[in-house]
Every structure is written in C-alpha cells, then in structure tokens.
Design a protein around this motif. Structure first.
Motif, mmCIF file in Angstrom:
data_model
loop_
_atom_site.group_PDB
_atom_site.id
_atom_site.type_symbol
_atom_site.label_atom_id
_atom_site.label_comp_id
_atom_site.label_asym_id
_atom_site.label_seq_id
_atom_site.Cartn_x
_atom_site.Cartn_y
_atom_site.Cartn_z
ATOM 1 N N VAL A 20 0.842 -1.198 0.000
ATOM 2 C CA VAL A 20 0.000 0.000 0.000
ATOM 3 C C VAL A 20 0.879 1.252 0.000
ATOM 4 C CG1 VAL A 20 -1.732 1.297 1.326
ATOM 5 C CG2 VAL A 20 -1.942 -1.189 1.069
ATOM 6 N N ARG A 21 1.981 1.184 0.738
ATOM 7 C CA ARG A 21 2.917 2.316 0.699
ATOM 8 C C ARG A 21 3.428 2.522 -0.719
ATOM 9 N NH1 ARG A 21 5.376 -0.399 5.151
ATOM 10 N NH2 ARG A 21 4.440 0.352 7.089
ATOM 11 N N LEU B 107 -2.588 -5.689 -6.637
ATOM 12 C CA LEU B 107 -1.701 -4.833 -5.836
ATOM 13 C C LEU B 107 -0.516 -5.651 -5.322
ATOM 14 C CD1 LEU B 107 -1.394 -1.965 -4.455
ATOM 15 C CD2 LEU B 107 -2.437 -3.011 -2.438
ATOM 16 N N THR C 285 1.175 6.702 2.366
ATOM 17 C CA THR C 285 0.924 5.578 1.458
ATOM 18 C C THR C 285 0.487 6.104 0.097
ATOM 19 O OG1 THR C 285 -1.353 5.422 2.305
ATOM 20 C CG2 THR C 285 0.297 3.976 3.306
ATOM 21 N N SER C 286 0.677 5.266 -0.930
ATOM 22 C CA SER C 286 0.302 5.653 -2.289
ATOM 23 C C SER C 286 -1.219 5.786 -2.401
ATOM 24 C CB SER C 286 0.771 4.579 -3.265
ATOM 25 O OG SER C 286 0.019 3.391 -3.048
ATOM 26 N N ARG D 289 -3.002 4.913 -5.026
ATOM 27 C CA ARG D 289 -3.525 3.689 -5.643
ATOM 28 C C ARG D 289 -3.635 2.552 -4.628
ATOM 29 N NH1 ARG D 289 -0.811 -0.706 -7.794
ATOM 30 N NH2 ARG D 289 -2.117 -1.989 -9.158
ATOM 31 N N GLY D 290 -2.568 2.328 -3.878
ATOM 32 C CA GLY D 290 -2.596 1.252 -2.893
ATOM 33 C C GLY D 290 -3.639 1.508 -1.817
ATOM 34 N N THR D 291 -3.768 2.746 -1.405
ATOM 35 C CA THR D 291 -4.736 3.089 -0.369
ATOM 36 C C THR D 291 -6.158 2.878 -0.890
ATOM 37 O OG1 THR D 291 -3.166 4.770 0.385
ATOM 38 C CG2 THR D 291 -5.410 4.878 1.273
ATOM 39 N N ARG D 292 -6.380 3.257 -2.134
ATOM 40 C CA ARG D 292 -7.714 3.074 -2.721
ATOM 41 C C ARG D 292 -8.059 1.589 -2.821
ATOM 42 N NH1 ARG D 292 -8.550 0.762 -7.623
ATOM 43 N NH2 ARG D 292 -7.181 2.218 -8.740
ATOM 44 N N ILE D 293 -7.126 0.782 -3.290
ATOM 45 C CA ILE D 293 -7.404 -0.656 -3.400
ATOM 46 C C ILE D 293 -7.647 -1.257 -2.017
ATOM 47 C CG2 ILE D 293 -6.361 -2.894 -3.976
ATOM 48 C CD1 ILE D 293 -5.130 -1.576 -6.457
ATOM 49 N N LEU D 294 -6.817 -0.896 -1.053
ATOM 50 C CA LEU D 294 -7.008 -1.435 0.293
ATOM 51 C C LEU D 294 -8.362 -1.017 0.866
ATOM 52 C CD1 LEU D 294 -5.931 -2.959 2.771
ATOM 53 C CD2 LEU D 294 -4.896 -0.796 3.539
ATOM 54 N N ASP E 214 -11.055 -0.038 -0.726
ATOM 55 C CA ASP E 214 -12.136 -0.710 -1.451
ATOM 56 C C ASP E 214 -12.333 -2.128 -0.913
ATOM 57 O OD1 ASP E 214 -12.780 1.450 -3.032
ATOM 58 O OD2 ASP E 214 -11.647 0.764 -4.781
#
Lengths: 333, 333
Positions: free
Chosen positions: A119-120, A292, B53-54, B56-61, B63
């Motif tokens: 995620v980072r 991811l 955190t990124s 994209r990664g934060t959005r996927i997590l 979600d």
C-alpha cells in the motif's frame, strides 16, 4: 457488516483467522479427502483409513470443511455437496483441485505477505515479479487453471460468434489457449494465433492438438507489447490480461491490437470486472488486492475504465455482457 | 453453500483467496488506516497523505475493506462502520487492533501452514510448541488479547456472582488476569489467586494493581497440572484453557481443581464451544482447526464433552450459559 445494535468484534476475529480457511481447503485438496468421501468413505475413521490420516485430524478437517460449505454432515457422516462433487472429487470431469496450485503459488502470494508495504509503494515492483518476461508462473497458470477455463470457454465462444462469422483470431496471452481453441472449434476454417511466452505456448499447442482445431493453431512467442502481431484478425481475445496492467500500458497494447485487426473486428476482454463502485461483487472487487500484491499497476478495472481505454485506442464502441457469474466486454474496431 | 442449480466454483475460488482478507486487515491495522478515517481523512488521497501511502494502494485497500464490511463507501469517500469505529480506531477505548498480533503470531499460524501434515499426525506436537512450559506466546496473549477480554469480563463477573457470594477465586491460566480481577472488583473482600507462567503473571499483576482489586491479588507461578493450587476456593475460572487440551488432560486438571475447592464451589469455563454437531456456529467450530494447528490434543469441545469431563472429575452438575455471542459453562463442585 456492522450491527445496528451493540458493537460486535466477530467480523474482526473471523477475518484475522480467514487464512485458516485457505489452508484447510488446500490441505483437503492435497489429501484428496473429497475423492475419498465421493468413493464412499463417510466417517472420519473411514476417510482416515483410506488416506493414512489420523481420525482426530480428519474429523476436525471435515467438520471445518462442513462449516465452510464444502461438505454436509449428518450424525458422524460426511457427504459431498453438489459443488464439491462436481469440482473437488478427482474422478469428476470438471475437477478443479489444480486451481489451488496457481492461486497458492508463491509468485501470487508472496507480495501479499506485507500488504502495508504494497500500500505504501502502490504495487509490487520487485525484480523477478510475475510480469518479468517468461516468468514460470504463467506455465503453472496454463496448466492448473485450464479446468476453470473449460467451464466458461463454451459461453465465450458463443459470444464470439454472436455478431457474425469469425475467421482469424488473435489470442493475446493465451495461456492454456482454451478460449481461442473453443472459438475455432465452432467453425471449420477459423485460424488462431496464440501469443504468449514460448514455454507457455507448449501447453496451448498440446491443448490445440487434442481439439477439433488441430492444424489451425499457430503461435507467436514473446511479449504482447513488443512482438510482431501479424494482421487481418477479425477477433482478438484478451483473457485475464489487461487487468495485470495500468491504463496507459493497456492503451498502448490496444493500439497495437487495433492496428492488427480488420475494420468491424471485435475484441473480447475477460477478467475480474467490478461495479463502478469497485467494492462489489466481492470476488471481482477483491481481485484488485491480488493485483496490488503481484503487479506494479494491475487492477480490477471497472467497465468505465475499459471503455475509456478502448475508445482512446481507436475502438468505436464497447459493451459489457454477463456470462453466468462473470463479465466480458465486447469492443468493436 | 452449494447451489441447487448449476454447479458454481465461486466458493472454491473465494476460499483459496481467503488468506488475502487476513492480510488486508492486518495491513490496514498496521497502517492505522481506520484511525486516519476516523480523524476525518475520507478519500484515498487524504488517507494516503496522512499515512505516507500511495493513493492507488490506499484506494485498493480501502475498497477491499469496504467489500469485507469494515468501511462504507459513498462516491470516492470512505467512512468507518460502527464496529470499525468502536474497535479499529486507535482513539476508541475499546480498540482491538492489538488482537491481530496474537492471532498473527507465528506460534499460532505456523502449524497451519501444512494442514495436510497436521491431519496426518492428528495435531501439532513439534518441540517448542505453544504448550511448552513458559512459551512466550502467552505473554503476547496476555498483552494483546486484553482488550477483547475487557469486552466480556463484566458479563463473566456477573455470572460468577449470580448464584451467591464469592470469596476466594482461583484463576487458572489467568493470562492478563482480567476475568478474575473483574470478579474481585464486584466484592470488597474477594481474594484472587492468578495462576500462569511467571512472565505472564507480571501482566496480570500490572492489571490488578490498576484495578479496584489491588492488594487482593496473589499469584501462583507454574504449570496448572503440577503446581500446588492451594485450597478453600469457592470459584475457579478456566478461560480459554481447557480447549488447549484433550479430555484426559482436562479431567486430570479438573480433579486437581476439585480437590482445591470448597463444596458448593463453582467453575466457570470460557472458550469456543460449538454445537454438538461441531460444525456450528462458524467461529466456534473453526476454532478446532487452530487447536489442530497449535496443540497436540486441543479442540473446540462441545458442551457434552465438557459435561462428561466435569462429571468424571467429581463435579455434581454443569450448565451452559449464553453470554452475548459467547458461551460459558458453569459447573458445581
């Protein structure tokens, strides 16, 4: 979901233990417990005798498999559910136990051992990742996911022929090749070009030789982003591939495919396509996490994202079609 | 469960991927995503800025957390569910994020990395397992599971006092000590003896000193199966302990406890107690797998098994009481 009444930590506890469900099913497939039950072993003792497992361990495993919905239990006797009989008894023609190998292979799981780091970083870019040219995980994919593809290949072929005849097919990242082969089996003169890494193409060629499309299957070895694609295709298949990439790479590939296709040709895109909310249906939405964990930019793109990619690459229109529980996008050149 | 209609491989696929739910929640707790949202960060971008955190990664997590029932999503904005606000926002007095540490500790998970081998062997008997004298996992248990125990300690104390006054309590394998402490807080003269490994007792003593039972808490260091238990108890607590052992060991311990108690005294047994079918409720039933993976003979014993153990050890009768979602057995000496 949350309760309106008193807060309940049950979902947290169950989710922190969810990995046990994966391990239990993997263990049961490895021990071939379902086949033993299908063959008539009904009690933990009988299953244990047949598989060389302890009665206690077998009983605990079968109880958990019942809790998880894979068995039915009456008294001390276990029976297969209809789904387990169809998919987990090795004697069934639709046996899917091999699927556990690909889903459980370290190339697919190791990136998710540290979700916080993914995620980072926003993805998995480690050297040697699944998108490395010729990565062996795709041979494993072609071998072990074939039985799952066989379940839907007929419906995909039907959709391919829905809007008119097919003569020349480009199957991009064809893997086992079963989708292109199913399309070719519907017509006598259809030719298919399967594109993938060379060791993967050996699997596709094996499957082609055993099919009614034998003799009409050729291969293109290399990267879909770089290799010469050929020309004159009226159908292109993109199964479980665009989702491994971000929109920019997808568009780059789609422009190459556009250039290789005849006007009026169609592209079928198969994959995990969630609603626009990206949180439903669960299987499709959760797929984003696997992307991811195993790719730099892959995603469970929703339909609108694919529609934009295809439009930007010059395709005239797209449409989403529900095939049973899964979704396919048809795009017209 | 199985479908009456066409067989569906969805449950197999989802179960083979269930480990991802565990990893996603663990990652979110590690990144403290829930606290960020509770503090007002609503979008993937805002949460990412706050946590480094990124997007994209934060959005996927986020979600996936929504799909899993831990967040609600409207447009691109995330909100905590009532349960997540109560248990996963670090600012909440009932924060449970620490629970992930114990459940995820390798001592609890490593045995389940090879379920097939556990089923063959009938349990986990590897040297250095969780039942080894003084195993450090029980200090981790005492520290990280305390918040979960605080949620139910009041109800357990209420049950302890339901049938009459309590004066002297033996808290066997007391861990954090919170159950015994809660019982003692209900009366001015109650004395508690907490029994556990010495390093674990430091945690219990810390908790006792901070409670209304301060000064009335003593400790017994050692194995519940071997150490001198003392005498004159009118209440014994067996929380999350008998389930680590098989019936024979349980009975052996119960005889020792019986000998240390006054006539008319009561034992409260807390743990994961499934129905007699052993396949329901899911959380209780699945607990048996954790015992298969981390102990030689532990189990999610059903009520009838406990009833027999207590009867065989000389107790006159037992009764099962539902406390919210969990179950407690009261047994009379």
């Amino acid at each position: 979901m949350s309760t309106a009444a008193r807060p309940n930590p049950g979902l947290i506890f169950d989710t922190l233990n969810a990995y046990q469900r994966t391990e239990a099913l993997r263990g049961a497939i490895e021990l071939d417990v379902f086949t033993a039950i299908g063959e008539g072993a009904r009690t933990a003792e009988a299953i244990g005798l047949r598989r060389g497992t302890s009665e206690r361990g077998t009983r605990i495993l079968c109880d958990c498999l019942t809790t998880m919905g894979f068995l039915e239990k009456t008294g001390g006797e276990y029976r297969l559910t209809p789904d387990s009989a169809a998919f987990l008894d090795r004697r069934s023609p639709t046996y899917l136990g091999t699927v556990a190998r690909f889903i459980g292979t370290s190339a697919m799981t190791e990136g998710l051992r540290d979700v916080a780091e993914r995620v980072r970083a926003g993805g998995y870019s480690t050297e040697g990742g699944t998108l490395t040219p010729g990565h062996p995980v795709w041979v494993e994919f072609a071998r072990s996911m074939a039985p799952l593809a066989r379940l839907s290949a007929g419906a995909v072929a039907e959709l391919a022929w829905r809007d008119g005849a097919v003569t020349k097919v480009l199957d991009v990242a064809c893997g086992h090749g079963l989708y292109g082969i199913a399309v070719a089996e519907r017509g006598e003169n259809v030719e298919v070009a399967g594109l993938d890494w060379a060791p993967v193409l050996e699997v596709a060629e094996e499957n082609a030789r055993a099919s009614k499309a034998a003799g009409r299957y050729r291969t293109i070895a290399g990267s879909a982003f770089e290799v010469e694609l050929g020309a004159g295709y009226d159908l292109a298949l993109l199964t479980n591939f665009l989702q491994l990439h971000g929109p920019a790479d997808c568009e780059r590939l789609l422009r190459r495919i556009h250039a290789a296709m005849l006007p009026g040709g169609r592209v079928l895109t198969l994959g995990f396509i969630p609603d626009e909310t990206r949180v439903h249906p669960p299987t499709q939405a959760m797929f984003a996490l696997m992307m991811l964990g195993s790719t730099p930019e892959g995603d469970a793109h929703p339909y609108s994202a694919y529609e934009s990619m295809f439009a930007n690459a010059g395709f005239t229109r797209s449409e989403m079609v529900e095939i049973g529980p899964s979704r396919t996008i048809v795009s017209w050149r």
